[in-house]
Design an enzyme around this catalytic site. Structure first.
Site, mmCIF file in Angstrom:
data_model
loop_
_atom_site.group_PDB
_atom_site.id
_atom_site.type_symbol
_atom_site.label_atom_id
_atom_site.label_comp_id
_atom_site.label_asym_id
_atom_site.label_seq_id
_atom_site.Cartn_x
_atom_site.Cartn_y
_atom_site.Cartn_z
ATOM 1 N N TRP A 145 0.931 -1.268 0.064
ATOM 2 C CA TRP A 145 0.058 0.083 -0.027
ATOM 3 C C TRP A 145 0.833 1.098 0.113
ATOM 4 C CZ3 TRP A 145 -0.225 4.064 3.697
ATOM 5 C CH2 TRP A 145 -1.104 4.968 3.341
ATOM 6 N N GLU B 87 -2.818 -3.010 -2.318
ATOM 7 C CA GLU B 87 -4.090 -2.431 -1.679
ATOM 8 C C GLU B 87 -4.399 -1.012 -2.065
ATOM 9 O OE1 GLU B 87 -3.250 -2.070 2.634
ATOM 10 O OE2 GLU B 87 -5.340 -1.193 3.009
ATOM 11 N N LYS C 255 -7.041 2.529 -2.528
ATOM 12 C CA LYS C 255 -7.530 3.528 -1.694
ATOM 13 C C LYS C 255 -8.153 4.705 -2.485
ATOM 14 C CE LYS C 255 -6.421 6.070 2.478
ATOM 15 N NZ LYS C 255 -5.530 5.789 3.806
ATOM 16 N N ASP D 2 -9.695 -3.026 1.515
ATOM 17 C CA ASP D 2 -9.580 -2.617 2.805
ATOM 18 C C ASP D 2 -11.182 -1.892 2.943
ATOM 19 O OD1 ASP D 2 -9.932 -0.434 4.823
ATOM 20 O OD2 ASP D 2 -7.557 -0.912 4.969
ATOM 21 N N HIS E 244 -11.449 1.855 2.494
ATOM 22 C CA HIS E 244 -10.903 2.522 1.379
ATOM 23 C C HIS E 244 -11.819 2.815 0.159
ATOM 24 C CE1 HIS E 244 -6.573 1.601 2.551
ATOM 25 N NE2 HIS E 244 -7.135 2.268 3.580
ATOM 26 N N HIS F 176 -8.540 -6.211 4.178
ATOM 27 C CA HIS F 176 -8.220 -5.508 5.641
ATOM 28 C C HIS F 176 -9.442 -5.140 5.998
ATOM 29 C CE1 HIS F 176 -3.888 -3.896 5.030
ATOM 30 N NE2 HIS F 176 -3.814 -5.199 5.411
ATOM 31 N N ASP G 61 -12.000 6.775 6.535
ATOM 32 C CA ASP G 61 -10.985 5.570 6.844
ATOM 33 C C ASP G 61 -10.477 5.871 8.112
ATOM 34 O OD1 ASP G 61 -9.460 3.638 6.416
ATOM 35 O OD2 ASP G 61 -7.819 4.620 5.503
ATOM 36 N N ASP H 86 -10.289 3.740 10.702
ATOM 37 C CA ASP H 86 -9.620 2.806 11.433
ATOM 38 C C ASP H 86 -9.744 2.542 12.819
ATOM 39 O OD1 ASP H 86 -7.877 1.501 9.338
ATOM 40 O OD2 ASP H 86 -7.227 3.512 9.119
ATOM 41 N N ASP I 280 -7.266 -4.359 10.235
ATOM 42 C CA ASP I 280 -6.266 -3.170 10.011
ATOM 43 C C ASP I 280 -7.165 -2.159 10.711
ATOM 44 O OD1 ASP I 280 -4.672 -1.179 9.314
ATOM 45 O OD2 ASP I 280 -5.261 -0.935 7.185
HETATM 46 C C1 RNT Z 1 -3.718 2.819 4.951
HETATM 47 C C2 RNT Z 1 -3.998 1.227 4.667
HETATM 48 C C3 RNT Z 1 -2.669 0.414 5.139
HETATM 49 C C4 RNT Z 1 -2.193 0.754 6.561
HETATM 50 C C5 RNT Z 1 -1.235 -0.188 7.122
HETATM 51 C C6 RNT Z 1 -0.573 0.195 8.406
HETATM 52 O O1 RNT Z 1 -4.633 3.560 4.672
HETATM 53 O O2 RNT Z 1 -4.879 1.127 5.080
HETATM 54 O O3 RNT Z 1 -3.216 -0.904 4.833
HETATM 55 O O4 RNT Z 1 -3.380 0.960 7.409
HETATM 56 O O5 RNT Z 1 -0.615 -0.955 6.384
HETATM 57 ZN ZN ZN Z 2 -5.249 -1.333 4.905
#
Ligand code: RNT
Ligand code: ZN
Length: 417
Positions: A183, A224, A226, A257, A260, A284, A292, A294, A324
């Site tokens: 990523w 990955e 986004k 993810d 994303h 993720h 996003d 998290d 994640d």
């Molecule tokens: C960031 C991505 C990525 C990170 C990690 C730490 O937006 O989601 O995967 O969160 O690699």
């Molecule tokens: Zn991620």
């Protein structure tokens, strides 16, 4: 009533709708989820850098975070002691363990991760891996593999070449493939004048990284995407369409993810489409609150839908599930445990669903019955099956494990301050 008695009654109830709870438990037992090491220290890593970059932000200042490899490993051990099953640990390159001489990201070697391999081996765990394209002086402009400057691109290409070799080493040591996920934070805050050139450069950088063919028995490569990030609101180079196409053409794995995508877009809905065209898919799992963000994974509708799709596509061996998120405002070990157990619960609910019968109702056009039956499943006693699963695995049931976290907090975490 004892857990066993409650389980026997739930078993009977599920049997009436054609579900074998013993079989569901057996399947759940074999599902490994990749637990992200970075929840343990707010994505700090061991390089001594304090500033996070690339749009990654951990907010909160809960006391007791892991400050070194020993503490992080100790916390991972504590978390796994409260999570049923055998899982994986997802590492980032910034978690290299240097003894004496440090190496920059473009010179990382398998040896810098030997302690992680020893740690995992001695506990029967496997490792996954990620190059780290943020929180580094060469990433200060916000661009890495797509940077207009050849030297900067080259630095990051070298980084990924190193990390793929490290992932291959993990795979060889653990006897199963290590997922290596790329990523990058690359993008622009405001409307770009040129969307094409950065993507062309990213494509060329990836071509160079993947020119080295490694054995899929040891390493699986994923990319990955986004849609946006903090500071890159208008454009990300590695968009979903970019990676979807790149992965399809080059035999790589898409990593989705669920933080994303646009907020109303459903990652669960994407799973069946991708599985028709790819052997594997990586996830993720996170909880985006409005963006996003998290947050810790809860047992919410989104995660249940993701689990349902994996199970009803019969894709448990095709979907690589990783978590994640990073929440620094609460006990970090508890954050791991909550997220991991919730992912497992979502999978258990999916395994306790009579998919064939419901699909038949759909194809017959019996939508009233489909709705009524689906809703009635929501009050089935899945918690009794879950408690039984926990007991079988020798871990505390819900409502019981927080005590352990609290005593770990006072005897270990708060002693770190
Ligand atoms: C960031 C991505 C990525 C990170 C990690 C730490 O937006 O989601 O995967 O969160 O690699
Ligand atoms: Zn991620």
């Amino acid at each position: 009533m004892s857990i066993n008695k409650r389980y026997m009654s739930a078993k009977e109830r599920y049997a009436q709708i054609g579900i074998d709870t013993d079989a569901a438990i057996k399947t759940l037992q074999n599902i490994s989820i990749s637990m992200h090491c970075w929840q343990g220290d707010d994505v700090q890593g061991f390089e001594g850098s304090t500033r996070l970059s690339g749009g990654i932000q951990a907010t909160g200042n809960y006391p007791g975070k892991a400050r070194n490899p020993q503490e992080l490993m100790q916390d991972i051990d504590k978390a796994f002691s409260l999570i049923p099953g055998r899982h994986r640990i997802n590492l980032h390159a910034s978690y290299a363990i240097f003894k004496g001489k440090r190496a920059d990201r473009d010179a990382l070697l398998p040896g810098h991760f030997k302690d992680w391999v020893d740690f995992a081996k001695s506990r029967g765990l496997s490792l996954d891996f990620n190059p780290t394209f943020f929180s580094h002086k060469m990433a200060e402009s916000g661009l890495t593999l797509s940077h207009p400057d050849r030297n900067i691109r080259q630095f990051w290409i070298s980084h990924a070449k190193c990390t793929r070799k490290i992932a291959e080493y993990f795979g060889k040591e653990q006897g199963n493939p290590c997922l290596h996920n790329i990523w990058i934070p690359d993008g622009y805050k405001d409307n770009p004048a040129d969307r094409l050139s950065p993507r062309l450069r990213l494509k060329e950088s990836l071509d160079e990284i993947f020119s080295e063919k490694l054995d899929k028995n040891f390493i699986l490569d994923s990319l990955e995407s986004k849609v946006f990030g903090i500071g890159v609101e208008s454009y990300t180079v590695g968009s979903h369409e970019f990676y979807l196409s790149y992965c399809a053409k080059n035999g790589l794995i898409c990593l989705l993810d669920n933080g994303h995508f646009h907020p109303t877009e459903s990652v669960a809905d994407k799973i069946s489409s991708l599985l028709l065209f790819f052997d594997k898919l990586a996830l993720h799992v996170t909880r985006p609150v409005r963006w996003d963000s998290d947050h810790v994974v809860l047992l919410d509708e989104e995660i249940k839908q993701i689990a349902l799709e994996i199970v009803r596509c019969n894709a448990l061996d095709k979907v690589l599930i990783g978590l994640d998120y990073f929440d620094a405002s609460i006990n970090r070990v508890a954050a791991w445990v909550v997220g991991m157990r919730n992912m497992q619960k979502a999978l258990l609910i999916a395994l306790l669903t009579p998919h064939e019968g419901l699909a038949k109702l759909q194809s017959e056009g019996s939508f009233t019955e489909l709705m009524v039956k689906t809703e009635s499943l929501k009050t089935f006693p899945f918690g009794d099956v879950w408690d039984y699963f926990c007991e079988k695995n020798g871990v505390p049931t819900d409502g019981k494990w927080l005590e352990e976290i609290k005593s770990y907090e006072s005897s270990v975490l708060f002693e770190r301050i």
